[in-house]
Design a protein around this motif. Structure first.
Motif, PDB file in Angstrom:
ATOM      1  N   ASP A  48       0.848  -1.187   0.000  1.00 14.26           N
ATOM      2  CA  ASP A  48       0.000   0.000   0.000  1.00 14.26           C
ATOM      3  C   ASP A  48       0.886   1.241   0.000  1.00 14.26           C
ATOM      4  N   SER A  49       0.659   2.163  -0.934  1.00 18.91           N
ATOM      5  CA  SER A  49       1.484   3.379  -1.012  1.00 18.91           C
ATOM      6  C   SER A  49       1.385   4.216   0.255  1.00 18.91           C
ATOM      7  N   ASN A  50       0.277   4.090   0.980  1.00 17.48           N
ATOM      8  CA  ASN A  50       0.127   4.850   2.220  1.00 17.48           C
ATOM      9  C   ASN A  50       1.084   4.350   3.289  1.00 17.48           C
ATOM     10  N   TYR A  53       4.325   5.991   2.539  1.00 20.28           N
ATOM     11  CA  TYR A  53       4.251   7.407   2.893  1.00 20.28           C
ATOM     12  C   TYR A  53       4.387   7.615   4.404  1.00 20.28           C
ATOM     13  N   VAL A  54       3.641   6.846   5.180  1.00 20.10           N
ATOM     14  CA  VAL A  54       3.631   7.039   6.637  1.00 20.10           C
ATOM     15  C   VAL A  54       4.999   6.726   7.243  1.00 20.10           C
ATOM     16  N   SER A  57       7.744   9.243   6.014  1.00 15.32           N
ATOM     17  CA  SER A  57       7.547  10.555   6.622  1.00 15.32           C
ATOM     18  C   SER A  57       7.942  10.543   8.084  1.00 15.32           C
ATOM     19  N   SER A  69      -0.757   7.942  -6.120  1.00 12.52           N
ATOM     20  CA  SER A  69      -2.018   7.666  -6.815  1.00 12.52           C
ATOM     21  C   SER A  69      -2.783   8.936  -7.133  1.00 12.52           C
ATOM     22  N   GLU A 346      -6.644  12.601   1.889  1.00 15.85           N
ATOM     23  CA  GLU A 346      -5.876  12.089   0.750  1.00 15.85           C
ATOM     24  C   GLU A 346      -5.214  13.224  -0.025  1.00 15.85           C
ATOM     25  N   VAL A 349      -2.197  14.379   1.832  1.00 10.79           N
ATOM     26  CA  VAL A 349      -1.099  13.434   1.638  1.00 10.79           C
ATOM     27  C   VAL A 349      -0.419  13.670   0.302  1.00 10.79           C
ATOM     28  N   GLN A 353       3.482  14.608  -0.419  1.00  9.58           N
ATOM     29  CA  GLN A 353       4.305  13.773  -1.300  1.00  9.58           C
ATOM     30  C   GLN A 353       4.910  14.595  -2.436  1.00  9.58           C
TER      31      GLN A 353
END
Length: 383
Positions: A48-50, A53-54, A57, A69, A346, A349, A353
């Motif tokens: 999952d791209s999230n 990211y999390v 970060s 996305s 979203e 985010v 990004q």
């Protein structure tokens, strides 16, 4: 499994911690691994791209080629893709300096230290200002190498409760001390040499000749030893040692000339040239190091251009508290507040990004972004 680029690692400890976080988040216990030498991390194809990211970060690292996305963020990722190769190996050598590099630095440090002491002794005995000038230079070199050797281990430590940004500036602290010694010593040599320029004094030519021979041999060996290394420190030291070698070749040529001509003015002239060369090369470095300690914006960053790029991100209305500084002259940091009229998490985010992708090309690896929700667009202009 798919390979991603990871930028901004500061230690092996951090790399292991990031591996652990991804394993816990994906229930993958074995295949996730960071290759520090190539600044890459292997992650599952369907991650999952999230999650990326999390974790990135939270750890203040950037993971390139991450799957952003929607909203057609290709324009922002394209610039970082073009520059990613440039930064792939920014920290791998610093993290893996290796025992061989430390051993070579220690040998060169001891050679320069003992030879600089010998230069002070023989320079006084042979009445040669050129040798005394280079003694100051070599003593500065010894301090640089010695401090680099000591602080290399210290500066690679990660952040802790006492030093929340880590220990990277310890290497700069050593460079600052060395530059002050070099500048002060050069000024002192110039003050002592000017009277002798007006009234040249004889020197013991044969003694200076043999000192020059010894210096060429020692510096030649040091150049050979450092040329075998592959770390950034060894390469930079090798360039500096090459300059020392050429300087002593000039002294050797001077002694050969003095065997046939009583041109004793060559000694103070060469002394002033060496002192001037030290000032010319050291003063800019001293100024640059001072700027880092004063938290000036790095000279290679165009803040106006960077500001325009961030303001052009879809959803960003205005920016404020835009600060950029450097921890060690190489690794830069940034904090910024952006306003948006979107309430979508979203969307927030995606904005963060996009900012991270943009700043990669500026060697900014640690970014803190605060999103201010402004639905009525009360803030219309950036500050």
């Amino acid at each position: 499994m798919e390979s991603y680029r990871i930028i901004g690692l500061t230690s092996e400890k951090q790399a292991k911690r990031i591996e652990k976080r991804f394993r816990e988040a994906t229930d993958n216990k074995q295949d996730i691994k960071i290759d520090i030498d190539n600044s890459s991390i292997t992650l599952p194809d369907d991650i999952d791209s999230n999650i990326i990211y999390v974790i990135s970060s939270f750890e203040h690292v950037s993971i390139l080629e991450a799957k952003i996305s929607s909203h057609d963020q290709d324009d922002f990722s394209e610039s970082s893709h073009k520059h990613k190769h440039k930064h792939d190996h920014s920290y791998s050598h610093e993290i893996n300096s290796g025992k061989k590099a430390q051993r070579n630095m220690l040998i060169v440090f001891l050679l320069n230290l003992f030879f600089s002491i010998a230069e002070f002794i023989f320079g006084s005995l042979f009445n040669s200002q050129a040798i005394l000038s280079d003694a100051v230079h070599d003593l500065g070199d010894s301090m640089s190498i010695g401090i680099a050797w000591i602080f290399q281990k210290v500066s690679s430590r990660g952040a802790d409760e006492q030093y929340s940004y880590g220990y990277r500036r310890f290497s700069l602290l050593g460079a600052l001390v060395t530059s002050i010694v070099l500048l002060g010593g050069s000024v002192l040599i110039i003050i002592q040499t000017v009277p002798k320029l007006l009234n040249p004094e004889p020197i013991v030519v044969s003694g200076v000749f043999w000192v020059a021979i010894g210096a060429v041999i020692i510096n030649g060996f040091s150049v050979w030893l450092m040329s075998r290394g592959s770390t950034t420190n060894e390469k930079l030291l090798n360039i500096h040692l090459f300059e020392d070698l050429f300087g002593w070749l000039a002294v050797l040529i001077m002694t050969i000339i003095l065997q046939f001509k009583d041109w004793y003015i060559l000694d103070p002239i060469l002394s002033l040239l060496i002192a001037g060369w030290i000032l010319y090369n050291t003063l800019p470095e001293f100024i640059n190091i001072s700027k880092v300690f004063l938290q000036a914006v790095p000279s290679d960053i165009d803040t106006k251009l960077l500001r325009r790029k961030i303001e052009s991100i879809p959803g960003v209305n205005a920016i404020s508290h835009f600060h950029i500084w450097s921890t060690d002259g190489k690794q830069h940091m940034m904090s910024i507040t952006v306003t948006t009229d979107s309430s979508s998490i979203e969307e927030h985010v995606l904005i963060k990004q996009a900012i991270q992708q943009i700043v990669i090309e500026y060697n900014i690896y640690h970014v803190t972004v605060e999103i201010l929700y402004d639905p009525k667009k009360l803030i219309r202009e950036s500050i």
